[in-house]
Design a protein around this motif. Structure first.
Motif, mmCIF file in Angstrom:
data_model
loop_
_atom_site.group_PDB
_atom_site.id
_atom_site.type_symbol
_atom_site.label_atom_id
_atom_site.label_comp_id
_atom_site.label_asym_id
_atom_site.label_seq_id
_atom_site.Cartn_x
_atom_site.Cartn_y
_atom_site.Cartn_z
ATOM 1 N N SER A 68 0.821 -1.217 0.000
ATOM 2 C CA SER A 68 0.000 0.000 0.000
ATOM 3 C C SER A 68 0.848 1.256 0.000
ATOM 4 C CB SER A 68 -0.941 -0.005 1.209
ATOM 5 O OG SER A 68 -0.197 0.039 2.418
ATOM 6 N N ALA A 69 2.045 1.198 0.603
ATOM 7 C CA ALA A 69 2.920 2.369 0.609
ATOM 8 C C ALA A 69 3.476 2.664 -0.781
ATOM 9 C CB ALA A 69 4.058 2.154 1.600
ATOM 10 N N SER A 70 3.543 1.655 -1.642
ATOM 11 C CA SER A 70 4.093 1.833 -2.986
ATOM 12 C C SER A 70 3.035 2.010 -4.054
ATOM 13 C CB SER A 70 4.970 0.618 -3.355
ATOM 14 O OG SER A 70 6.060 0.494 -2.465
ATOM 15 N N PHE A 71 1.815 1.538 -3.792
ATOM 16 C CA PHE A 71 0.762 1.551 -4.800
ATOM 17 C C PHE A 71 0.127 2.930 -4.877
ATOM 18 C CE2 PHE A 71 -3.527 0.580 -6.430
ATOM 19 C CZ PHE A 71 -3.199 -0.195 -7.529
ATOM 20 N N GLN A 72 0.324 3.620 -5.997
ATOM 21 C CA GLN A 72 -0.236 4.950 -6.228
ATOM 22 C C GLN A 72 -1.431 4.821 -7.163
ATOM 23 O OE1 GLN A 72 1.555 7.650 -4.641
ATOM 24 N NE2 GLN A 72 2.488 5.814 -3.754
ATOM 25 N N SER A 73 -2.534 5.475 -6.827
ATOM 26 C CA SER A 73 -3.745 5.258 -7.634
ATOM 27 C C SER A 73 -4.657 6.465 -7.616
ATOM 28 C CB SER A 73 -4.515 4.030 -7.107
ATOM 29 O OG SER A 73 -4.918 4.242 -5.768
ATOM 30 N N LYS A 74 -5.483 6.534 -8.649
ATOM 31 C CA LYS A 74 -6.609 7.456 -8.712
ATOM 32 C C LYS A 74 -7.809 6.677 -9.240
ATOM 33 C CE LYS A 74 -8.395 11.768 -10.618
ATOM 34 N NZ LYS A 74 -8.126 12.997 -11.405
ATOM 35 N N VAL A 75 -8.984 6.950 -8.703
ATOM 36 C CA VAL A 75 -10.189 6.179 -9.024
ATOM 37 C C VAL A 75 -11.207 7.068 -9.720
ATOM 38 C CG1 VAL A 75 -12.046 4.752 -8.082
ATOM 39 C CG2 VAL A 75 -9.787 4.740 -7.001
ATOM 40 N N VAL A 76 -11.829 6.535 -10.769
ATOM 41 C CA VAL A 76 -12.945 7.205 -11.430
ATOM 42 C C VAL A 76 -14.107 6.229 -11.506
ATOM 43 C CG1 VAL A 76 -13.825 8.076 -13.633
ATOM 44 C CG2 VAL A 76 -11.618 8.871 -12.777
ATOM 45 N N VAL A 77 -15.236 6.615 -10.929
ATOM 46 C CA VAL A 77 -16.469 5.840 -11.032
ATOM 47 C C VAL A 77 -17.312 6.460 -12.131
ATOM 48 C CG1 VAL A 77 -18.607 5.205 -9.855
ATOM 49 C CG2 VAL A 77 -16.427 5.104 -8.617
ATOM 50 N N CYS A 78 -17.685 5.645 -13.116
ATOM 51 C CA CYS A 78 -18.424 6.175 -14.266
ATOM 52 C C CYS A 78 -19.761 5.460 -14.411
ATOM 53 C CB CYS A 78 -17.614 6.033 -15.552
ATOM 54 S SG CYS A 78 -16.971 4.385 -15.881
ATOM 55 N N PRO A 79 -20.849 6.199 -14.673
ATOM 56 C CA PRO A 79 -22.167 5.593 -14.888
ATOM 57 C C PRO A 79 -22.237 4.909 -16.238
ATOM 58 C CG PRO A 79 -22.291 7.954 -15.220
ATOM 59 C CD PRO A 79 -20.886 7.667 -14.761
ATOM 60 N N ARG A 80 -21.829 3.666 -16.293
ATOM 61 C CA ARG A 80 -21.691 2.968 -17.568
ATOM 62 C C ARG A 80 -23.000 2.852 -18.333
ATOM 63 N NH1 ARG A 80 -18.838 -2.884 -17.659
ATOM 64 N NH2 ARG A 80 -20.769 -3.792 -18.382
ATOM 65 N N TRP A 81 -24.105 2.818 -17.577
ATOM 66 C CA TRP A 81 -25.403 2.670 -18.232
ATOM 67 C C TRP A 81 -25.701 3.834 -19.175
ATOM 68 C CZ3 TRP A 81 -28.483 6.823 -17.277
ATOM 69 C CH2 TRP A 81 -28.173 7.577 -16.146
ATOM 70 N N SER A 82 -25.057 4.986 -18.947
ATOM 71 C CA SER A 82 -25.387 6.170 -19.753
ATOM 72 C C SER A 82 -24.746 6.141 -21.129
ATOM 73 C CB SER A 82 -24.937 7.433 -19.008
ATOM 74 O OG SER A 82 -23.530 7.466 -18.929
ATOM 75 N N CYS A 83 -23.807 5.223 -21.361
ATOM 76 C CA CYS A 83 -23.126 5.249 -22.651
ATOM 77 C C CYS A 83 -22.989 3.869 -23.284
ATOM 78 C CB CYS A 83 -21.735 5.863 -22.491
ATOM 79 S SG CYS A 83 -20.757 5.141 -21.188
ATOM 80 N N SER A 84 -23.601 2.848 -22.720
ATOM 81 C CA SER A 84 -23.510 1.514 -23.294
ATOM 82 C C SER A 84 -24.892 1.033 -23.694
ATOM 83 C CB SER A 84 -22.886 0.525 -22.297
ATOM 84 O OG SER A 84 -22.930 -0.782 -22.829
ATOM 85 N N SER A 85 -25.068 0.741 -24.958
ATOM 86 C CA SER A 85 -26.372 0.283 -25.434
ATOM 87 C C SER A 85 -26.630 -1.173 -25.079
ATOM 88 C CB SER A 85 -26.449 0.458 -26.956
ATOM 89 O OG SER A 85 -25.424 -0.293 -27.590
ATOM 90 N N ARG A 86 -25.591 -1.888 -24.633
ATOM 91 C CA ARG A 86 -25.761 -3.300 -24.324
ATOM 92 C C ARG A 86 -26.146 -3.540 -22.872
ATOM 93 N NH1 ARG A 86 -20.843 -6.747 -26.624
ATOM 94 N NH2 ARG A 86 -22.215 -8.362 -25.789
#
Length: 426
Positions: free
Chosen positions: A190-208
């Motif tokens: 955890s001290a080495s793992f650098q991250s950024k998170v994005v939660v996206c509303p997938r239903w708004s852009c996927s027709s499937r």
């Protein structure tokens, strides 16, 4: 959603509603017009309000509320015996702590961290959802704001670049593929793992996928080796909150500096500080590359020779997509993506309008500024910056005026952040 559903709470003696019976869609409409603090107060009014809001969050995880005043988030370290002095007494580390940049006051959510996550790793937050890695090496999305809703995600063993996970007694041994390095405990990882998170509303852009309660999670990640001072380039990993059993690496080459969800697409800033790759869900269950934006901004090329850049942020506004460079001396330069005349290029701007930006190491938040309820000046950038002295270190809030090209110490942050990085709540 919820037509015909209502929530009633009755007393044992009178059997009369203790709160007006409202259809669920009315609860949802009212909640969408409130800020988080308003919702927290409202759900404590009655059992029927609590049940309705809890139902809304669990049935529609992508539900959002009005933006709060700028806040910083402190995820408490359960191994530290630390308290925070506030006007109402002492707050102990039993949940998330928020610091309001406008009022300078603390607030907290007690008992919002499940026991199984209390010693986990905090990885980032997006749209009110906090990403954890538990002691069992499982990824979990937690919404501490509203009823502590949880969403399990594929485990760490399925994450890209994990080569193998074994155990020595109770300690995990995590072998990373590229760069080749082995971590002998979760704490070292955890001290080495650098991250950024994005939660996206997938239903708004996927027709499937027609279920609006399913959305995607994208993690921009990198592993530091041998205490190196610079990070990146980052890679991208994706999963959804419903069917995925493993993470998918989006680009084998990697090479990203920041990501943002904008106009139903993922915009990923490349390692050259200016070009952008756009990802979408067009008839696909995972994001696919849509196009690349190759900037031809002359202003950027001129700045390349004058300043040493250390970080970059992409920020969406209601009108534009912004790119902000931070230099080694904590100066900032802002650019707007111009798509006129069939060209796409970054244009340097001296004003971001009636907005202000609040930044930490990886997160960014856009706020409306300059009104009576805000103490943040418009057209300014506020940076949570760690200052090192000969005998101690502390975090301070530095304000930078884009037009005047001036910076100054806005105010010192509370002592609770002396050795910890607060996180911008965006």
């Amino acid at each position: 959603m919820g037509d015909g559903i209502s929530f009633r709470h009755t007393t044992r003696k009178t059997r009369k509603p203790s709160w007006p019976v409202l259809p669920l869609d009315v609860y949802e409409l009212i909640s969408s017009k409130l800020t988080l603090s308003d919702i927290l107060r409202w759900k404590s009014v009655s059992r029927s309000c609590y049940n309705a809001i809890k139902y809304i969050v669990e049935k529609s995880p992508s539900f959002t509320w009005l933006a709060e005043p700028p806040c910083l988030l402190l995820y408490p370290d359960q191994d530290l015996d630390r308290t925070i002095d506030v006007d109402d007494g002492i707050i102990y580390d039993e949940g998330f702590v928020f610091y309001n940049l406008n009022s300078g006051k603390f607030s907290k959510l007690k008992n919002t961290i499940p026991k199984e996550l209390s010693h986990g790793v905090f990885l980032g937050l997006s749209q009110g959802w906090v990403l954890f890695l538990s002691k069992k090496l499982e990824f979990v999305l937690l919404n501490p704001m509203l009823c502590g809703a949880q969403l399990p995600l594929p485990p760490l063993c399925s994450f890209p670049d994990i080569q193998r996970i074994t155990y020595d007694l109770d300690q995990p041994i995590i072998k990373w593929r590229k760069p080749a390095v082995t971590f002998t405990s979760l704490e070292l990882f955890s001290a080495s793992f650098q991250s950024k998170v994005v939660v996206c509303p997938r239903w708004s852009c996927s027709s499937r996928i027609r279920n609006k309660d399913i959305f995607g999670v994208i993690v921009m990640y990198y592993v530091l080796v041998n205490n190196q001072e610079t990070t990146g380039p980052y890679n991208l990993a994706f999963c959804n909150t419903n069917a995925d059993v493993k993470w998918t690496k989006l680009d084998k080459q990697g090479g990203y500096k920041d990501i943002v969800w904008h106009q139903n697409h993922l915009y990923a800033l490349r390692n050259d500080w200016s070009s952008v790759t756009v990802w979408g869900f067009e008839n696909s269950l995972v994001p696919i590359k849509m196009n690349d934006i190759q900037s031809d901004g002359e202003a950027m090329r001129n700045l390349d020779d004058q300043y040493v850049r250390v970080s970059a942020y992409m920020i969406k506004t209601p009108e534009d997509l912004l790119l902000v460079w931070r230099t080694w001396t904590s100066m900032f330069f802002a650019f707007k993506l111009d798509c006129s005349y069939g060209r796409r290029r970054w244009i340097e701007v001296e004003s971001i309008g009636n907005y202000a930006l609040v930044l930490d190491r990886r997160q960014s938040m856009l706020i409306s500024a300059g009104h009576d309820a805000s103490r943040c000046d418009k057209n300014s950038i506020f940076l949570v910056e760690q200052l090192q002295t000969t005998d101690s270190r502390s975090n301070d809030l530095v304000a930078f005026d884009l037009k005047r090209r001036e910076k100054g110490l806005e105010n010192g942050l509370p002592a609770v952040w002396k050795d910890d990085w607060p996180v911008v709540l965006g």
